[in-house]
Design an enzyme around this catalytic site. Structure first.
Site, PDB file in Angstrom:
ATOM      1  N   ASP A  96      15.267  61.466 -32.381  1.00 66.08           N
ATOM      2  CA  ASP A  96      14.608  62.733 -32.033  1.00 66.08           C
ATOM      3  C   ASP A  96      14.584  63.766 -33.150  1.00 66.08           C
ATOM      4  O   ASP A  96      14.412  64.950 -32.896  1.00 66.08           O
ATOM      5  CB  ASP A  96      15.329  63.336 -30.818  1.00 66.08           C
ATOM      6  CG  ASP A  96      16.805  63.637 -31.103  1.00 66.08           C
ATOM      7  OD1 ASP A  96      17.239  63.475 -32.257  1.00 66.08           O
ATOM      8  OD2 ASP A  96      17.514  64.043 -30.156  1.00 66.08           O
ATOM      9  N   GLU A 118      16.139  53.944 -29.972  1.00 64.40           N
ATOM     10  CA  GLU A 118      16.730  55.013 -29.141  1.00 64.40           C
ATOM     11  C   GLU A 118      15.622  55.833 -28.461  1.00 64.40           C
ATOM     12  O   GLU A 118      15.534  57.048 -28.582  1.00 64.40           O
ATOM     13  CB  GLU A 118      17.676  55.925 -29.921  1.00 64.40           C
ATOM     14  CG  GLU A 118      18.673  56.653 -29.028  1.00 64.40           C
ATOM     15  CD  GLU A 118      19.502  57.695 -29.767  1.00 64.40           C
ATOM     16  OE1 GLU A 118      18.989  58.775 -30.071  1.00 64.40           O
ATOM     17  OE2 GLU A 118      20.685  57.428 -30.028  1.00 64.40           O
ATOM     18  N   GLU A 132      14.505  68.789 -30.551  1.00 62.81           N
ATOM     19  CA  GLU A 132      14.684  67.332 -30.415  1.00 62.81           C
ATOM     20  C   GLU A 132      13.986  66.738 -29.190  1.00 62.81           C
ATOM     21  O   GLU A 132      13.437  65.638 -29.268  1.00 62.81           O
ATOM     22  CB  GLU A 132      16.179  66.984 -30.389  1.00 62.81           C
ATOM     23  CG  GLU A 132      16.882  67.122 -31.730  1.00 62.81           C
ATOM     24  CD  GLU A 132      17.326  68.534 -32.064  1.00 62.81           C
ATOM     25  OE1 GLU A 132      17.167  69.433 -31.187  1.00 62.81           O
ATOM     26  OE2 GLU A 132      17.816  68.780 -33.171  1.00 62.81           O
ATOM     27  N   HIS A 214      26.499  71.754 -34.015  1.00 61.36           N
ATOM     28  CA  HIS A 214      25.415  72.087 -34.944  1.00 61.36           C
ATOM     29  C   HIS A 214      24.097  72.438 -34.280  1.00 61.36           C
ATOM     30  O   HIS A 214      23.154  72.847 -34.930  1.00 61.36           O
ATOM     31  CB  HIS A 214      25.179  70.910 -35.894  1.00 61.36           C
ATOM     32  CG  HIS A 214      24.660  69.684 -35.201  1.00 61.36           C
ATOM     33  ND1 HIS A 214      23.342  69.518 -34.892  1.00 61.36           N
ATOM     34  CD2 HIS A 214      25.298  68.574 -34.729  1.00 61.36           C
ATOM     35  CE1 HIS A 214      23.181  68.358 -34.269  1.00 61.36           C
ATOM     36  NE2 HIS A 214      24.351  67.774 -34.145  1.00 61.36           N
ATOM     37  N   ARG A 216      20.728  73.698 -32.895  1.00 66.27           N
ATOM     38  CA  ARG A 216      19.978  74.916 -33.217  1.00 66.27           C
ATOM     39  C   ARG A 216      20.052  75.949 -32.085  1.00 66.27           C
ATOM     40  O   ARG A 216      20.178  77.134 -32.327  1.00 66.27           O
ATOM     41  CB  ARG A 216      18.506  74.570 -33.455  1.00 66.27           C
ATOM     42  CG  ARG A 216      18.194  74.289 -34.902  1.00 66.27           C
ATOM     43  CD  ARG A 216      16.700  74.011 -35.079  1.00 66.27           C
ATOM     44  NE  ARG A 216      16.314  74.066 -36.472  1.00 66.27           N
ATOM     45  CZ  ARG A 216      16.701  73.191 -37.404  1.00 66.27           C
ATOM     46  NH1 ARG A 216      17.498  72.193 -37.103  1.00 66.27           N
ATOM     47  NH2 ARG A 216      16.289  73.328 -38.658  1.00 66.27           N
ATOM     48  N   HIS A 247      29.699  71.351 -39.950  1.00 67.91           N
ATOM     49  CA  HIS A 247      28.361  70.924 -40.385  1.00 67.91           C
ATOM     50  C   HIS A 247      27.893  71.827 -41.535  1.00 67.91           C
ATOM     51  O   HIS A 247      28.197  73.015 -41.554  1.00 67.91           O
ATOM     52  CB  HIS A 247      27.421  71.050 -39.176  1.00 67.91           C
ATOM     53  CG  HIS A 247      26.101  70.373 -39.335  1.00 67.91           C
ATOM     54  ND1 HIS A 247      25.114  70.847 -40.167  1.00 67.91           N
ATOM     55  CD2 HIS A 247      25.597  69.241 -38.774  1.00 67.91           C
ATOM     56  CE1 HIS A 247      24.059  70.043 -40.097  1.00 67.91           C
ATOM     57  NE2 HIS A 247      24.333  69.057 -39.258  1.00 67.91           N
TER      58      HIS A 247
END
Ligand code: UD1
Ligand code: UDP
Length: 373
Positions: A96, A118, A132, A214, A216, A247
């Site tokens: 994604d 996936e 994503e 991490h 967004r 990250h």
């Protein structure tokens, strides 16, 4: 002879595509080329080194604090000469990310068949996780072949009228990678300076709480709330040791180091290479994360996970009770962590070892399917 082009760009894609790369490279009935967009740089290179993968093409697109507009455009443009040179029959993309979606579009323009590894995970909320969920849905529309990790992801695709003969339940290659990784890390001649360093730095008499984050949509207030919770947990429980591999996204690094530096039982470190990370997961008491991949790996290691998100496209382990969605509410994160620290029976009920995401044979199912086309 058919030609494969496998493309990935970020740390999790690299981990999950590595078993497929190794399998196709070993199979002389295909020509297989590897292209990295390098949407991530250091975090990608750590994985390439562990799995001993040498890409044939490297678009080297990463820029500090990059944005989605230029990242998407640069990847699509960068793929044109690669696709023209390789002329692949099949292009494999994963999951994604912006790399998956942009490479999927470019591959479609080239006329190659697009294979989505996936495929079919859904929250059905296009804004969560952002971007994503949208990337995965769009890649699903582009793809010719869909490798769904679970029955549920297959069902999601069939509900969207995807051609059922092209949807294959394979399990998630993340488990293939994990089994390969754990075996490699546990071989007697495997020496890793990062693991040696962790052995010296961490007090394993304490309960190790491993943290990553991490997403967004958690940047800003969500991340501040998570940091406040971690600070409170560390202060309330001196018998715990929090370790947080931070990250490299500046929107994560900056606030985390500002808020959590200088607390004696919180250790902030750079992202760990995959070997050290899976070694540390095995040693952990609890994992607090918003990561997709870690949600999948932890049940196979019997580790409870608190997920700092409100929804997940990976509900299988939530339903089985080893993963709890705690969101980014400071109070909730503290309460759920305290419950696990204090109540041994409750802890044991969440530490069940199970494999809802795969049996380690996803790669061979994908390779066999392609061979039979
Ligand atoms: C990306 C993916 C996300 C995936 C995550 C895994 C998108 C939109 N996001 O998010 O789906 O879950 O990777 O980690 O595809 N950086 C470095 N070095 C690195 C990696 C990142 O410095 O090796 C910094 C750079 O400043 C970069 C920034 O992190 O610009 C953001 O990277 P990006 O790939 O855009 O977003 P992630 O948050 O990593
Ligand atoms: N991981 C790693 N080092 C770290 C943190 C995570 O190697 O410091 C691995 C982890 O084992 C998992 C993957 O990276 O396989 C998850 O990546 P990430 O959380 O960045 O992305 P997501 O899975 O959320 O897309």
């Amino acid at each position: 002879m058919k030609t494969n082009l496998i493309v990935f760009g970020t740390r999790p894609e690299a981990i999950k595509m590595a078993p497929l790369v190794l399998a196709f490279k070993n199979d002389k009935s295909f020509i297989t080329k590897i292209c990295v967009t390098a949407q991530h740089r250091e975090m990608l290179d750590q994985v390439l080194e562990f799995f001993e993968i040498k890409p044939d093409f490297d678009l080297n697109v990463m820029k500090p604090n990059q944005n989605l507009y230029s990242l998407t455009a640069t990847i699509i443009e960068g793929m044109k000469p690669v696709l023209e040179e390789v002329q692949p029959d099949y292009v494999y993309v994963h999951g994604d990310t912006t790399t998956s979606m942009a490479v999927g579009i470019a591959a479609f323009y080239s006329g190659a068949k697009v294979c989505h590894v996936e495929a079919g995970l859904r929250t059905f909320d296009r804004k969560y996780p952002f971007p994503e969920e949208f990337n995965r849905q769009l890649t699903g529309k582009i793809a010719d072949y869909h490798f769904a990790p679970t029955i549920l992801s297959q069902k999601n695709l069939l509900q969207e009228n995807t051609n059922s003969t092209n949807v294959i339940v394979t399990g998630n290659t993340v488990i293939d990678a994990l089994l390969f990784g754990i075996e490699k890390v546990n071989t007697s001649n495997f020496k890793d300076p990062e693991i040696e360093n962790l052995k010296e730095t961490l007090d394993f008499q304490k309960k190790i709480i491993l943290v990553t984050g991490h997403r967004r949509e958690n940047h800003g207030q969500g991340l501040l709330n998570i940091c406040s919770a971690l600070k409170a947990i560390a202060e309330k429980n001196p018998e715990t040791q929090i370790i947080y591999p931070v990250h490299l996204n500046p929107n994560v690094e900056k606030p985390v180091y500002e808020l959590l530096t200088g607390i004696s039982n919180i250790l902030l470190v750079k992202p760990l290479a995959y070997a050290a990370f899976i070694w540390l997961m095995e040693k952990s008491f609890l994992i607090i994360t918003d990561s997709g991949g870690i949600q999948e790996e932890a049940p196979s290691l019997g580790k409870p996970v608190l997920v700092t998100r409100d929804t997940t496209e990976r509900p299988e382990a939530v339903e089985e009770g080893t993963v709890i969605l705690v969101g980014t509410d400071t109070k909730r994160i503290i309460e759920e962590t305290q419950k696990l620290i204090i109540d041994k029976t409750y802890y044991n009920s969440m530490s069940m070892l199970h494999n809802p995401y795969g049996d380690g044979k996803a790669t061979s199912r994908i390779v066999n399917f392609i061979k039979e086309l």
